[in-house]
Design a protein around this motif. Structure first.
Motif, PDB file in Angstrom:
ATOM      1  N   LYS A 123      46.761 112.675  -2.330  1.00  0.00           N
ATOM      2  CA  LYS A 123      47.910 113.475  -1.417  1.00  0.00           C
ATOM      3  C   LYS A 123      49.184 113.859  -2.217  1.00  0.00           C
ATOM      4  CE  LYS A 123      47.029 111.571   3.111  1.00  0.00           C
ATOM      5  NZ  LYS A 123      47.787 110.651   4.441  1.00  0.00           N
ATOM      6  N   THR A 124      48.736 113.601  -3.947  1.00  0.00           N
ATOM      7  CA  THR A 124      50.021 114.144  -4.087  1.00  0.00           C
ATOM      8  C   THR A 124      49.178 114.755  -5.478  1.00  0.00           C
ATOM      9  OG1 THR A 124      49.531 112.203  -6.289  1.00  0.00           O
ATOM     10  CG2 THR A 124      50.554 111.392  -4.545  1.00  0.00           C
ATOM     11  N   ILE A 125      48.410 115.467  -5.444  1.00  0.00           N
ATOM     12  CA  ILE A 125      47.464 116.237  -5.931  1.00  0.00           C
ATOM     13  C   ILE A 125      47.926 117.859  -5.854  1.00  0.00           C
ATOM     14  CG2 ILE A 125      45.498 117.773  -6.283  1.00  0.00           C
ATOM     15  CD1 ILE A 125      43.562 115.158  -6.016  1.00  0.00           C
ATOM     16  N   ASP A 126      48.039 118.693  -6.962  1.00  0.00           N
ATOM     17  CA  ASP A 126      48.619 119.499  -6.539  1.00  0.00           C
ATOM     18  C   ASP A 126      47.727 121.264  -7.008  1.00  0.00           C
ATOM     19  OD1 ASP A 126      51.869 119.346  -7.025  1.00  0.00           O
ATOM     20  OD2 ASP A 126      51.012 118.563  -8.468  1.00  0.00           O
ATOM     21  N   LEU A 127      47.583 120.784  -7.423  1.00  0.00           N
ATOM     22  CA  LEU A 127      45.857 121.812  -7.224  1.00  0.00           C
ATOM     23  C   LEU A 127      44.357 121.138  -7.253  1.00  0.00           C
ATOM     24  CD1 LEU A 127      46.350 124.566 -10.079  1.00  0.00           C
ATOM     25  CD2 LEU A 127      47.871 122.397  -9.635  1.00  0.00           C
TER      26      LEU A 127
END
Length: 225
Positions: A107-111
């Motif tokens: 859930k911390t991934i941005d792209l």
């Protein structure tokens, strides 16, 4: 009532190519149950990270399926890459994407960024086999999908029969990044179809991590068992 569309244009399993029942989508029930899922992201198994130990720093790493020669997964990926069954990528991306929404680390991934094809190979094949996989994962995680950042600038020959050292030497310096500002201070999920030695992912990561304060995770359709 018989579905007339399916009568004249029958839907087939993306793995075994058997006709699908009306309640089946992409994969027949038998193949779905027999596909060797890894569950790495649920078990917190870090064996993929260990594969890259000393070669690159990863936050998280997972693969949906185990790959073995002459197995269902090989047939599935061959149908995608060489027979143009692009829904394989969509199917596996939706499957893995739905699972990753349940794992707090992702859930911390941005792209999401795909491993690219050289433009001449993509023009010949007509598509990048990772595109729909990556887009489906990005949609599930509700984050952007970007294919204009990591580019392949050297057209290498197929790497299937190369040993690890030869693969790595051929993979080095064949990628470059553009639009660097879009990934600075970001957590990137790099997606590909299969991990064998990891040489291609390592080469991609080396480029991506040239950007300021980039964190990197990887997700693939399969990993060699």
């Amino acid at each position: 009532m018989i579905n007339l569309l399916n009568l004249f244009f029958p839907k087939v399993c993306l793995s075994c190519t058997a006709h699908l029942a009306d309640n089946e989508l992409h994969l027949c029930t038998e193949c779905r149950h027999e596909l060797p899922v890894t569950n790495i992201h649920f078990s917190n198994d870090d064996f993929i990270k260990k594969l890259f130990y000393g070669r690159l720093k990863l936050e998280y790493a997972t693969a949906l399926l185990y790959y073995s020669k002459k197995g269902l997964v090989q047939e599935l990926l061959h149908n995608l890459k060489y027979r143009g069954y692009q829904d394989v990528g969509l199917c596996l991306g939706e499957w893995l994407g739905a699972e990753l929404t349940e794992v707090h680390q992702f859930k911390t991934i941005d792209l999401v960024i795909p491993v690219p094809l050289h433009k001449s190979k993509q023009r010949k094949r007509g598509f990048n086999q990772v595109t729909k996989f990556g887009q489906a994962i990005a949609s599930s995680l509700d984050i952007p999908y970007r294919d204009n950042i990591l580019l392949k600038v050297t057209n290498t020959k197929t790497q299937v029969f190369k040993d690890r050292l030869k693969r790595w030497s051929d993979s080095g310096a064949v990628f470059k990044i553009e639009n660097t500002g879009q990934i600075e201070n970001k957590h990137i999920l790099l997606v590909d179809d299969i991990i064998t030695t990891g040489a291609t992912i390592e080469s991609c990561a080396a480029e991506l991590q040239k950007a300021k304060n980039v964190k990197l995770s990887i997700a693939t359709m399969a990993i060699v068992n």
